[in-house]
Design a protein around this motif. Structure first.
Motif, PDB file in Angstrom:
ATOM      1  N   THR B 120       2.012   4.797   0.779  1.00 30.20           N
ATOM      2  CA  THR B 120       2.102   3.625   1.654  1.00 30.20           C
ATOM      3  C   THR B 120       3.278   2.727   1.262  1.00 30.20           C
ATOM      4  OG1 THR B 120      -0.287   3.729   1.692  1.00 30.20           O
ATOM      5  CG2 THR B 120       0.730   1.749   2.618  1.00 30.20           C
ATOM      6  N   PRO B 121       4.202   2.437   2.203  1.00 21.43           N
ATOM      7  CA  PRO B 121       5.382   1.640   1.863  1.00 21.43           C
ATOM      8  C   PRO B 121       5.069   0.287   1.242  1.00 21.43           C
ATOM      9  CG  PRO B 121       5.668   2.637   4.012  1.00 21.43           C
ATOM     10  CD  PRO B 121       4.272   2.955   3.583  1.00 21.43           C
ATOM     11  N   VAL B 122       4.012  -0.381   1.714  1.00 20.65           N
ATOM     12  CA  VAL B 122       3.685  -1.682   1.120  1.00 20.65           C
ATOM     13  C   VAL B 122       3.373  -1.524  -0.369  1.00 20.65           C
ATOM     14  CG1 VAL B 122       2.049  -3.587   1.135  1.00 20.65           C
ATOM     15  CG2 VAL B 122       2.854  -2.643   3.273  1.00 20.65           C
ATOM     16  N   PHE B 233      11.782  -1.537   7.528  1.00 23.92           N
ATOM     17  CA  PHE B 233      11.175  -2.867   7.568  1.00 23.92           C
ATOM     18  C   PHE B 233      10.226  -3.092   6.395  1.00 23.92           C
ATOM     19  CE2 PHE B 233       7.747  -5.742   8.844  1.00 23.92           C
ATOM     20  CZ  PHE B 233       8.455  -6.855   9.255  1.00 23.92           C
ATOM     21  N   ASP B 234       9.292  -2.156   6.224  1.00 26.40           N
ATOM     22  CA  ASP B 234       8.173  -2.371   5.303  1.00 26.40           C
ATOM     23  C   ASP B 234       8.614  -2.706   3.883  1.00 26.40           C
ATOM     24  OD1 ASP B 234       7.061  -1.479   7.595  1.00 26.40           O
ATOM     25  OD2 ASP B 234       5.793   0.054   6.683  1.00 26.40           O
ATOM     26  N   TYR B 237      10.539  -6.052   3.691  1.00 22.67           N
ATOM     27  CA  TYR B 237       9.699  -7.218   3.917  1.00 22.67           C
ATOM     28  C   TYR B 237       8.745  -7.460   2.749  1.00 22.67           C
ATOM     29  CZ  TYR B 237       7.488 -10.909   6.549  1.00 22.67           C
ATOM     30  OH  TYR B 237       7.023 -12.136   6.949  1.00 22.67           O
ATOM     31  N   THR B 238       8.175  -6.405   2.180  1.00 21.31           N
ATOM     32  CA  THR B 238       7.261  -6.641   1.060  1.00 21.31           C
ATOM     33  C   THR B 238       8.014  -7.073  -0.191  1.00 21.31           C
ATOM     34  OG1 THR B 238       7.181  -4.238   0.933  1.00 21.31           O
ATOM     35  CG2 THR B 238       5.122  -5.336   1.356  1.00 21.31           C
TER      36      THR B 238
END
Lengths: 272, 297
Positions: B120-122, B233-234, B237-238
């Motif tokens: 999971t990218p986050v 994005f992910d 942004y995190t």
């Protein structure tokens, strides 16, 4: 000559091990930190030798109620994959059988367009319909990630199946849709597995759509983990425990079903 | 014998099978893009009180001629994409060739290698946040170990993008490598045998046979990667939310901030239309170049 080959083989093996270690080290780091207290993470000695604690996981599940977010993520991923299959399987079959490449292209565009370009209309429309913070809006948006992928994987899968089987069924009096359901569907199980796992993983991992469309009640795991960061800024152990909780299911599924995932990730890029 | 409905379905099966999927895509994508295009000519802050105000192309003018933040984001998006793509292709091809020789452990290695791209990218963003932490992070510990100065990584304006590129490289090099490995498996053996008889060295075989034969595959992998990297994005942004300052703000991040933090929906719509056009033009160019390449081979 033989000695040189042996030496070369050993060097190669060593390089492979180094590459694998480098690529896996962030995971080790994450798991290690998730069992450490804040003080152990901050201290400079004993990177690998420490007394493990379950406190971080306890806080993730008890204080931050992660079970609920796991459930939300699961519901959204499951239904967006299921509906994606219901729409995607017949479509990809028809595109492969009747060579409707134009339609295939239309659906592929869904994969190319940046997701954010339709976030504003979705946000406005879902707000007007009262669908913000519902499973419906999340499932619909996540389907847009899964569906093009399902169709993409399945077109190349159906193209590789012998169409004579379907014709034989037709001669025996089966309708096209009957042959599709009874002959082609069972034959395409490996393709369906590949498409579903990947669609599930993409939905499970999706961040941007849920960031805009989910609310308190329907918050999915990635959003919960992200929010966890903002109000516990430097609780590294807790953060890493949350990261473990979200990635572990995916890693386990991937280890078990690796051959399906690899074939799905590389489909379309290699021309036979 | 057959019911009326099944005869009807059979006659129109071509339509009935694809229609639901196509309708779904049209409603969820084509209509929203049209709506975004429409909104891009208005000034609107999405408050219940004020109605959208028609400003025609002012939003576009504002972005193109009056907004350095927009242009900075454009260049950063390219900077990020090109750097990530080049590194991933070079490393991916090298790793594929390396792993391809190793027959015994190949399946295990492939499996382990696949993990970064499905994670999971986050979570990946968070882990790398800890790795880049200047005082306790793994990155500076490694630098210290080999006798280099500690760095600020994502905390510094000049290093923020390269640091995020490194994360992207970690995550997506495996995909390139796996695609190239699949490509390697389809290469005809005869070419290599013939070259061996002619006394070609391993290096010569790599440059004269492997690389030219793999070019279409590598190109396809690069296409996939470029399109996804432009939209990253992910992890950004995190890890940084576009910071420090605007140092890691790509188009995608700027669009999100403008739309969902400042709620300037008209201007955001204009930005998203430009971003959308950019992606379409780039995809089109890459696809055309690829077709050219295929003709030559």
């Amino acid at each position: 000559m033989k000695a040189r080959k042996l030496w070369f083989g050993r060097l190669n093996l060593l390089l492979v091990i180094v590459v694998i270690l480098v690529f896996l080290s962030p995971f080790f780091w994450m798991i290690l930190a998730s069992f450490k207290t804040q003080a152990q993470i901050m201290s400079n000695d004993n990177l690998f030798i420490f007394k493990p604690t379950l406190k971080n996981f306890h806080s993730v599940f008890e204080e931050h109620n992660f079970m609920k977010y796991i459930w939300n993520s699961f519901i959204v991923a499951f239904f967006s994959t299921l509906f994606g299959l219901i729409l995607g399987l017949p479509a990809s079959y028809s595109i492969a059988k009747y060579k409707q490449h134009g339609l295939g292209l239309v659906i592929l565009i869904a994969r190319i367009i940046p997701g954010i370009s339709f976030m504003i209309p979705w946000f406005i429309i879902f707000s007007k319909l009262g669908l913000i913070n519902t499973y419906t809006s999340l499932i619909l948006s996540h389907m847009l990630v899964g569906l093009p992928f399902i169709i993409w994987v399945m077109i190349s899968f159906y193209e590789s199946l012998p169409m004579e089987l379907e014709e034989a069924a037709r001669v025996d009096g089966c309708t096209i849709q009957g042959a599709f359901m009874r002959i082609m569907m069972p034959l395409s199980t490996p393709g369906i597995i590949t498409a579903s796992i990947l669609s599930f993983i993409f939905s499970w991992n999706n961040f941007m759509f849920s960031l805009v469309l989910a609310g308190d009640r329907t918050k999915t795991l990635p959003i919960a983990v992200f929010n966890f960061m903002s109000y516990s800024e430097i609780n590294w152990g807790g953060l890493m425990a949350a990261a473990v909780v979200i990635t572990l299911p995916i890693l386990i599924i991937s280890l078990g079903l690796q051959k399906y995932i690899i074939s799905g990730m590389t489909v379309g890029a290699v021309k036979g | 014998m057959l019911g009326k409905t099944s005869i009807f379905i059979e006659r129109h099966v071509k339509m009935i099978f694809v229609l639901p999927a196509v309708l779904f895509v049209l409603i969820m994508i084509v209509f929203p893009i049209g709506y975004t295009f429409y909104l891009s000519f208005f000034e609107w802050r999405m408050s219940g009180v004020e109605a959208p105000k028609w400003v025609f192309v002012d939003n576009y003018k504002e972005l193109l001629f009056n907004d350095t933040r927009f242009w900075d984001a454009v260049w950063r998006t390219f900077y990020f994409t090109i750097m990530a793509m080049v590194l991933e292709i070079v490393l991916g091809v090298l790793i594929a060739v390396l792993l391809d020789r190793n027959h015994r452990a190949r399946n295990l290695v492939k499996t382990l290698f696949m993990l970064p791209m499905v994670a999971t990218p986050v979570a990946i963003g968070l882990v790398w946040l800890l790795i880049y932490e200047p005082t306790i992070g793994l990155a500076n510990r490694v630098l210290k170990l080999i006798g280099l100065e500690p760095q600020l990584w994502i905390g510094s304006t000049s290093q923020a993008i390269p640091s995020i590129v490194l994360v992207d490289v970690w995550q997506w090099t495996p995909m390139i490598a796996l695609i190239v490995m699949a490509g390697l498996a389809t290469l005809p053996h005869e070419n290599f045998e013939a070259a061996e008889i002619d006394g070609a060295s391993g290096w010569q075989k790599f440059w004269k046979i492997t690389i030219p034969l793999l070019t279409p595959t590598i190109f396809a992998a690069a296409l996939l990667r470029a399109i996804d990297a432009l939209k990253t994005f992910d992890i950004i942004y995190t890890m940084t939310q576009g910071g420090p300052g605007y140092a890691s703000e790509t188009l995608n991040i700027y669009g999100y901030q403008l739309g969902f933090q400042y709620f300037q929906l008209g201007k955001t719509s204009a930005l998203l239309m430009l971003f959308f056009l950019l992606i379409l033009v780039i995809s089109f160019i890459i696809i055309k170049v690829r077709q050219r390449l295929e003709v030559y081979h």
